[in-house]
Design a protein around this motif. Sequence first.
Motif, PDB file in Angstrom:
ATOM      1  N   LYS A 225     -28.357  36.323  17.228  1.00  0.00           N
ATOM      2  CA  LYS A 225     -28.802  35.552  18.399  1.00  0.00           C
ATOM      3  C   LYS A 225     -28.132  36.156  19.626  1.00  0.00           C
ATOM      4  O   LYS A 225     -26.898  36.118  19.745  1.00  0.00           O
ATOM      5  N   HIS A 227     -27.854  36.419  23.795  1.00  0.00           N
ATOM      6  CA  HIS A 227     -28.152  35.779  25.076  1.00  0.00           C
ATOM      7  C   HIS A 227     -27.764  36.750  26.200  1.00  0.00           C
ATOM      8  O   HIS A 227     -26.588  37.026  26.411  1.00  0.00           O
ATOM      9  N   GLU A 305     -27.827  27.440  29.582  1.00  0.00           N
ATOM     10  CA  GLU A 305     -27.856  26.810  28.257  1.00  0.00           C
ATOM     11  C   GLU A 305     -27.237  27.766  27.247  1.00  0.00           C
ATOM     12  O   GLU A 305     -27.737  28.874  27.058  1.00  0.00           O
ATOM     13  N   ASP A 307     -25.631  28.453  23.316  1.00  0.00           N
ATOM     14  CA  ASP A 307     -25.695  28.028  21.923  1.00  0.00           C
ATOM     15  C   ASP A 307     -24.446  28.614  21.258  1.00  0.00           C
ATOM     16  O   ASP A 307     -24.170  29.802  21.443  1.00  0.00           O
ATOM     17  N   GLU A 310     -24.663  32.044  19.532  1.00  0.00           N
ATOM     18  CA  GLU A 310     -25.179  33.254  20.186  1.00  0.00           C
ATOM     19  C   GLU A 310     -24.055  34.130  20.742  1.00  0.00           C
ATOM     20  O   GLU A 310     -22.950  33.671  21.015  1.00  0.00           O
TER      21      GLU A 310
END
Length: 714
Positions: A225, A227, A305, A307, A310
Amino acid sequence: MASQCGDGEITADEESPSVVSHHAEAKKEVPWTPQPPFEILNKYASHVKRFRHGRIIRPAPETTAGRSPHQELSADSILELAKMRLLQHTSQRCGDSDSFKYDPHLSSESNKDVELTSCLLNAAEKFANQQFDCAEKLLRRCILLSSHADSPVERVVKFFAEAIHERVDIERGKIDLHKNIFHLEDTLFDYQPAILALEQKLPSAQVTQFTAIQAVLDGVGTARKIHLIDFGIKTGLHWSIMMQGLANRENYPLELLKITAVGTSKDRLDETGRRLSSFAESMNLPFLYKTVVSETKGLKKDSFEFDPDEVVAVYSGLCLWSQLAWPNQLREFLQFVKNLSPCVIVVNEIEASTNTSVFIDRFHGALPFTIATFDCLDTCLKGDTIYRKIVEDVFFRDMIRNIITAEDEERTFRHAKISFWKELFAEFEIVGTELSDSTLYQARLLVKGNAAWDSCTLDMNGNYMLIQSIVTGAKFSDDRSCQRSEERREVMDGSDRTAVTETWLKKHRLLYVGATRHPFLLGIRDGSVDFASFKRWLGQDYIFVRAFVPFIASLLLKAWKESDDDSDVDVILGGMAALNDEIAWFKKEASKWGVALNSVVPQQTNLDYCRFLESLTSPDVDYTLAITAFWVIEAVYQESFAHCLEDGSKTPEELKETCQRWGNDGFGQYCRALQNIANRRLEKASDDVLAKAEVNLLKVLEHEVEFWNMSHGV
Ligand SMILES: Cc1ncc(CN)c(N)n1
């Protein structure tokens, strides 16, 4: 992109006196056609034949002596010549048109460029000394003579002259400072086709894009993941290239790529997002696009945002400069970025020195950088004259005006040198990390593979990559001599005693990686090598090694005569003795592979290298120069072949003995002994010898790259 704008249109527009019509044309919607990532790199295969001597070894400064009649000068040489002219003709200082002596060796265009540039330099000095009448007279002359602006230099002179003229009027109270309300984000968006043309054709843009993408990919590693936070996303083209890299990832399939774009215009950010989303969809890439509509000032972490699973990476492409006028704000921004805990921050900035309140320093900081850029635009956007005009008229004219006419916080266009950025990042404990070998290699290949980018050079400053459009011969030698004492200081009194050769290897790491991680070698290492290439190498290297014998013999003589340490002779003699065995090995190996050594014809590349070796055998060549070259020649083979034996290599059995020959530990120790001798000599060498030794190091590396190219069959 280029096909959207055929030649006919360009010709018509070229004749138009106004740039407004070009802008209207260029604002037309054009399809967004991102180039597949490695397709750009694949271009090399077809361009690789041009992988010839680049600009790493810069030519000596151009002078007019010995030049053929009517020679054209490069833009940067014109600047150097103009400076010299101005120094020489101090009496001809106030726009006296008859005082400029045309050089019969130069073309009329070059003469005109030199005249205009020295006139501009003179005007700037006069303005700085508040001799406004004289400055005005010179400026009028610059503007008049550059009215047709045929060459890049003329266009630069025109823009600068107009700006200084405006500044004279401001100083005299004739006009108020007309504030530049230049909104970069809007402008970039309004002229998107021109920006796309720039991104696709300018070496600096391409190299930074690739290097940035590769650095982000290296930084995020195997994370599933990812970002990405982008402060200054512009067209977003770079991320489409990265998406293709991620889509090809085999062992660690991507679960999510999230991009958060930060900017002030929601519409513009959204449009970029739509393009990226549709591109990701076409590739079946799990993708999420978010926006944070805000100035970089006062950003809040909770607008983003995050997570917990990530991995965050930050990209700042040509974004920090806009905050240089507000140092506290810049620091707050960096602190903010640091608090995002990214695994990597990739920064791309223009390197120039315009962040000073002293007018004349700013002028001298901006002028060479602008000339180099205009020259580069001229070459790279040859078929896209409209775009070139837009970029020059819209971006650079405003930039020059702002640098010249504005003061204090009104002066928003600022650029800083790399040392400034390094120090600033260090305040936040942000340190440069090493770019991976493949990143460096690709960057170099990208530049070398494109003939139109001949004037682009890549250098390393620590872990920071410097991409220069054009560096003059003169500047090259100046820069080097400035660094020389620094290099030596590192050797002599630094507590962290870095030797000269190590400093050079770091500085020229790009080229060193090119010489020691060439695809030919990587092919041996991963087992994919074409045996015909190997046989070609074998036959050619035999010829080279024979030429190596007289070179070492001459080196032995130099050591015996000039060395201050007897053990030098022993080390070199050891190398000489090993050559006997090496020649026997070549003969045995050649018969094993069916290569008839007697009938091998030396290739030009090989002959060039051998001629270089021969040039070093002359008694006029200093021992320090010869031993330094010798060390590099041996070290490249050591490092290259040792890599083919490291863990994880799949070198075919039949090639292992070759790799062992140069990759073994004993050969490594011998190379280190040579390096120690070179360092000891360089520590005591004159600046002149030091400069020549560095150039020889670069020459050897270039010859080695060419040798691998030849063997590889490109
Ligand atoms: C081209 C080349 N460079 C270096 C070496 C190592 N002596 C060699 N054999 N060939």
